[in-house]
Design a protein around this motif. Structure first.
Motif, short mmCIF file in Angstrom:
data_model
loop_
_atom_site.label_atom_id
_atom_site.label_comp_id
_atom_site.label_asym_id
_atom_site.label_seq_id
_atom_site.Cartn_x
_atom_site.Cartn_y
_atom_site.Cartn_z
N LEU A 26 0.83 -1.20 0.00
CA LEU A 26 0.00 0.00 0.00
C LEU A 26 0.87 1.26 0.00
CD1 LEU A 26 -2.73 1.41 0.14
CD2 LEU A 26 -2.72 1.03 2.61
N GLU A 27 1.91 1.27 0.81
CA GLU A 27 2.82 2.42 0.85
C GLU A 27 3.49 2.64 -0.50
OE1 GLU A 27 5.34 1.41 4.15
OE2 GLU A 27 3.93 2.24 5.61
N GLN A 28 3.86 1.55 -1.17
CA GLN A 28 4.49 1.67 -2.48
C GLN A 28 3.51 2.26 -3.50
OE1 GLN A 28 5.74 -2.08 -4.18
NE2 GLN A 28 7.08 -1.08 -5.66
N ILE A 29 2.27 1.83 -3.45
CA ILE A 29 1.25 2.37 -4.35
C ILE A 29 1.04 3.86 -4.10
CG2 ILE A 29 -1.24 2.34 -4.85
CD1 ILE A 29 -1.06 -0.74 -4.63
N VAL A 30 0.97 4.24 -2.84
CA VAL A 30 0.79 5.66 -2.50
C VAL A 30 1.95 6.48 -3.06
CG1 VAL A 30 0.74 7.31 -0.59
CG2 VAL A 30 -0.66 5.25 -0.48
N GLN A 31 3.16 5.98 -2.92
CA GLN A 31 4.32 6.70 -3.45
C GLN A 31 4.22 6.86 -4.96
OE1 GLN A 31 7.70 4.50 -2.04
NE2 GLN A 31 7.50 5.26 0.05
N GLN A 32 3.83 5.78 -5.66
CA GLN A 32 3.70 5.86 -7.11
C GLN A 32 2.64 6.89 -7.51
OE1 GLN A 32 3.26 1.44 -7.71
NE2 GLN A 32 4.37 1.96 -9.58
N LEU A 33 1.50 6.87 -6.82
CA LEU A 33 0.44 7.80 -7.16
C LEU A 33 0.83 9.24 -6.83
CD1 LEU A 33 -2.68 5.73 -6.04
CD2 LEU A 33 -1.94 6.22 -8.38
N GLU A 34 1.55 9.44 -5.74
CA GLU A 34 1.98 10.79 -5.37
C GLU A 34 2.99 11.37 -6.35
OE1 GLU A 34 3.28 10.41 -1.29
OE2 GLU A 34 1.28 10.91 -0.53
N ARG A 35 3.82 10.50 -6.92
CA ARG A 35 4.79 10.99 -7.92
C ARG A 35 4.07 11.52 -9.15
NH1 ARG A 35 7.87 6.14 -7.03
NH2 ARG A 35 7.05 5.42 -9.01
N GLY A 36 2.94 10.93 -9.49
CA GLY A 36 2.14 11.40 -10.61
C GLY A 36 2.73 11.10 -11.97
N ASP A 37 3.62 10.12 -12.04
CA ASP A 37 4.25 9.82 -13.32
C ASP A 37 3.74 8.54 -13.98
OD1 ASP A 37 5.40 8.09 -11.53
OD2 ASP A 37 7.47 8.55 -12.04
N VAL A 38 2.60 8.05 -13.53
CA VAL A 38 2.01 6.85 -14.14
C VAL A 38 0.81 7.27 -14.99
CG1 VAL A 38 2.81 5.19 -12.41
CG2 VAL A 38 0.67 6.39 -12.05
N PRO A 39 0.58 6.55 -16.08
CA PRO A 39 -0.57 6.87 -16.94
C PRO A 39 -1.89 6.74 -16.19
CG PRO A 39 0.90 5.27 -18.00
CD PRO A 39 1.36 5.44 -16.59
N LEU A 40 -2.90 7.40 -16.70
CA LEU A 40 -4.21 7.44 -16.05
C LEU A 40 -4.78 6.05 -15.80
CD1 LEU A 40 -6.61 9.00 -14.94
CD2 LEU A 40 -7.52 9.12 -17.28
N ASP A 41 -4.78 5.19 -16.82
CA ASP A 41 -5.34 3.85 -16.65
C ASP A 41 -4.62 3.07 -15.56
OD1 ASP A 41 -7.26 4.30 -18.57
OD2 ASP A 41 -6.14 3.31 -20.19
N GLN A 42 -3.30 3.18 -15.52
CA GLN A 42 -2.53 2.49 -14.48
C GLN A 42 -2.80 3.12 -13.12
OE1 GLN A 42 1.69 2.29 -15.10
NE2 GLN A 42 2.02 1.14 -13.21
N SER A 43 -2.98 4.43 -13.07
CA SER A 43 -3.30 5.10 -11.82
C SER A 43 -4.61 4.58 -11.24
CB SER A 43 -3.41 6.61 -12.02
OG SER A 43 -2.18 7.17 -12.34
N ILE A 44 -5.58 4.37 -12.11
CA ILE A 44 -6.87 3.84 -11.65
C ILE A 44 -6.70 2.44 -11.11
CG2 ILE A 44 -9.18 3.14 -12.41
CD1 ILE A 44 -9.02 5.56 -14.38
N SER A 45 -5.94 1.60 -11.82
CA SER A 45 -5.69 0.23 -11.35
C SER A 45 -4.95 0.23 -10.02
CB SER A 45 -4.88 -0.55 -12.39
OG SER A 45 -5.62 -0.72 -13.57
N LEU A 46 -3.95 1.10 -9.91
CA LEU A 46 -3.20 1.20 -8.65
C LEU A 46 -4.10 1.66 -7.51
CD1 LEU A 46 0.14 2.80 -9.91
CD2 LEU A 46 -0.12 0.54 -8.86
N TYR A 47 -4.96 2.63 -7.81
CA TYR A 47 -5.87 3.13 -6.78
C TYR A 47 -6.81 2.02 -6.31
CZ TYR A 47 -9.28 5.92 -4.29
OH TYR A 47 -10.10 6.42 -3.32
N GLU A 48 -7.34 1.24 -7.25
CA GLU A 48 -8.25 0.14 -6.88
C GLU A 48 -7.53 -0.89 -6.02
OE1 GLU A 48 -9.50 -1.04 -10.79
OE2 GLU A 48 -11.24 0.30 -10.75
#
Length: 89
Positions: A26-48
């Motif tokens: 979960l912490e790794q996902i939060v870091q990825q999302l906070e960086r904001g460098d992942v595509p939208l579709d992947q961001s949605i998958s990561l968020y889910e």
């Protein structure tokens, strides 16, 4: 080819993870999302996946708290009943 999708695509089943593993994921996902460098579709998958991990961690914490609430001893060391974990003594 889609190397950035490994966080959600080939990740282990949440039910098979320990609390510590789920929290670290979960912490790794939060870091990825906070960086904001992942595509939208992947961001949605990561968020889910992050939401599923959060729910699993919360369920384990709730279960641990319920177990702790059951462990109450009197001055003589014998079980004297239960009370909420966060209740004042």
């Amino acid at each position: 080819m889609d190397e950035g999708n490994t966080a959600a695509g080939s990740a282990p089943e949440i039910s098979q993870m320990s609390f510590e593993q789920a929290l670290a994921a979960l912490e790794q996902i939060v870091q990825q999302l906070e960086r904001g460098d992942v595509p939208l579709d992947q961001s949605i998958s990561l968020y889910e996946r992050g939401e599923a991990l959060r729910a699993a961690c919360q369920a384990r914490l709730d279960a641990a708290q319920a177990r702790i609430e059951k462990i109450v001893t009197g001055a003589d060391g014998r079980a004297s009943g239960t009370r909420p974990f966060d209740a004042e003594s």
